[in-house]
Write an enzyme that holds these catalytic residues in place. Structure first.
Site: not given
Ligand SMILES: O=c1[nH]cc([C@@H]2O[C@H](COP(=O)(O)OP(=O)(O)OP(=O)(O)O)[C@@H](O)[C@H]2O)c(=O)[nH]1
Length: 569
Positions: A44, A429, A455-456
């Protein structure tokens, strides 16, 4: 080239990328083929500026709000990554999670209104954290980047590879923070070896074994290790094996305590039960019971599911107190006298006393009835478990009389007469053992051909027989004592009489038989007395003492059996 050994650790694993981000898929699939899950990877990305967290814009206005906040300033991009290792144990999915995050600093130029809207109208900001894509048009907005560029794009590949290297290569010392955290499993090493068997270093320290053979496998210290960037670490490897040996008693104590508290009896045929139910049955605190059950599950002794805890097949078979193959008596013996003896090991060493509290080693008449019974229960369980293997390792039908020396409760003797209808067996034993042997006889056993003689071994004359048997008795005897005893037996054998030794096999033999990796010498956890002798050593000894046609066979993986025939003088 240098990356391959690390990323290659995922090569034969089914990997799920738990992300819809096409960028992450691209970054990772350059490195490996993503198919379906031994490992799940999630990530994320967020942008942090002036105490605000920016995720993906929900609309153009939101993108404008974000980008104008970033204009002319530095901000941080964080990507958090979770690597979830999945494995199936006794039909249940088990997971281990490793997490980390990476921070990269990005500085934006001052953005004019016109540039801002033009960029927003391109559509690029909408699925990107912070509202920009540094790898595409958004790159034009950036003055500089400090840190991992790919981290901004959504996946910190460099750090990810280092994490993999740490998980799959580094020898881990127990007691030090583990690289992988258990999900709701206590801090006991439980996970099966993640190694895929390829070269390129050792994996995280293996499970302390559950009940599957193997247990903690001390590793040889490594001297050099190349990191991802090809830098060789010349520091000596950590002594993981030593640390595991220092820590190993905790797992033993958990098993012994769960046996003593009858956890496996409560769960036998009744699981799954909640910790609260088990606590009520064993009259213990709920919190303490839950912790004990969790550790037992982590050790592979119990299965844990949403419905509660239940015995593994092995636990029901060997750790519940009833049943033909129960080792409950052996566990009680280890938890009692053996634990006590080892608690005062320093004193025993100073005074030259025996390490193991066996009656034969302590000398007769030194044990209370209860202590003798406890020893006999331990011996009985183990003998019942191995008797069939020992009795059938060779065809003993040519013999008509046998004497099991140190035969204790007669468990092997009863198996022998069951197997060989012509055979009469004498159990020889110590008198205090023989006196209590009746407690272990059951109506189902054909006992009329089994005779008990007190026995021993070391001083009394031996009952006449044309086959003498030792089982699990001699493996840690010192050479001089063993030679003395066996030469006495050889002297009392008629030509054609047999001597059968069923003794503990050296651990590496068992490992070889099971294909497990070899332990470094000197770090063996099976038995703490003398190193068990090999069949070759017994064969040479028997030949020297006048036995011929000496043959060896394995018995149930744990013992090897050697049989020789007394040659004419
Ligand atoms: O410079 C860049 N910054 C970010 C990105 C892209 O942004 C998204 C970030 O979102 P997230 O972490 O929530 O990921 P999602 O795409 O929603 O996929 P999930 O299923 O994991 O939630 C991410 O895609 C980065 O690659 C970019 O491309 N350039």
């Amino acid at each position: 080239m240098l990356l391959r050994p690390v990323i290659g650790k995922l090569q034969h694993k089914r990997v799920v990328l738990a992300s819809s981000s096409p960028r992450r898929r691209e970054i990772l699939s350059n490195a490996k083929d993503l198919r379906a899950p031994d490992v799940v990877i999630g990530a994320d990305t967020i942008v942090a500026v002036g105490g605000l967290i920016l995720e993906k814009p929900v609309d153009k206005q939101d993108a404008y709000r974000m980008l104008s906040r970033l204009s002319g300033k530095e901000h941080s991009v964080f990507t958090g990554v979770a690597i979830v290792h999945c494995c199936t144990r006794d039909g249940q999915l088990d997971t281990e999670v490793s997490e980390f995050y990476e921070e990269t600093t990005v500085k934006f130029s001052e953005l004019s209104e016109e540039l801002l809207w033009e960029y927003i109208d391109s559509g690029e900001p909408m699925d990107k954290a912070g509202g920009y894509g540094i790898q595409a048009l958004g790159g034009m907005l950036v003055e500089y980047v400090r840190g991992d560029f790919l981290n901004v794009v959504g996946f910190p590949l460099n750090r990810f590879c280092k994490e993999l290297a740490r998980l799959y290569h580094a020898p881990r010392a127990p007691g030090t923070p583990r690289p992988v955290q258990h999900d709701s499993i206590p801090a006991v090493d439980t996970f099966e070896d993640l190694s895929d068997g390829e070269g390129g270093g050792s994996d995280p320290a293996p499970a302390s074994g559950g009940l599957q053979a193997g247990g903690a496998r001390p590793q040889a210290p490594r001297t050099q290790e190349a990191d991802l960037n090809g830098v060789t670490d010349s520091q000596p490897g950590l002594p993981a094996g030593l640390l595991e040996l220092m820590d190993g008693f905790k797992a033993s104590k958990v098993l012994l305590t769960a046996c003593k508290l009858q956890v496996f009896d409560v769960l036998k045929d009744r699981g799954p039960l909640s910790a609260m139910d088990v606590a009520r049955e064993i009259d213990a605190s709920v919190g303490g019971t839950a912790r004990l059950l969790d550790v037992c599950a982590a050790l592979g002794l119990l299965d844990k599911s949403d419905r509660g805890y239940s015995n593994t097949e092995t636990a029901s078979l060997h750790l519940a107190s009833d049943g033909e193959q129960s080792l409950h008596g052996l566990a009680a013996y280890h938890d009692g006298p053996v634990w006590g003896a080892f608690t005062h090991l320093g004193r025993a060493v100073r005074e030259g006393a025996a390490w193991t509290p066996e009656p034969l080693l302590q000398g007769p008449h030194k044990w209370s009835t209860e202590a003798t019974l406890q020893f006999m229960r331990a011996s009985h369980g183990l003998s019942k478990l191995t008797a069939q293997h020992v009795a059938t390792a060779f065809d003993l039908s040519p013999f008509t009389s046998a004497c099991h020396l140190g035969g204790c409760t007669g468990a092997l003797a009863h198996k022998l007469v069951q197997e060989y209808p012509r055979l009469q067996v004498t159990v020889f034993d110590l008198p205090e053992v023989i006196k209590l042997a009746g407690d272990f006889q059951t109506d189902a056993q054909p006992s009329e051909r089994v005779h008990f003689v007190p026995g021993d071994l070391s001083s009394d004359s031996l009952p006449p027989a044309d086959l003498y048997i030792f089982c699990s008795l001699l493996h840690d005897w010192p050479d001089d004592r063993l030679h003395g005893l066996l030469s006495r037996i050889s002297g009392s054998c008629k030509p054609g009489a047999g001597l059968l030794l069923a003794e503990l096999a050296p651990a590496e033999e068992e490992e070889e038989a099971s294909g497990a990796a070899r332990r470094p010498p000197g770090l063996r956890t099976r038995g703490v007395g003398r190193r068990p002798r090999s069949p070759g050593q017994y064969r040479r000894l028997l030949q020297r003492l006048g036995f011929q046609d000496v043959q060896a066979a394995r018995a149930g993986g744990l013992l090897h059996v050697v049989l020789g025939t007394r040659a004419p003088p």
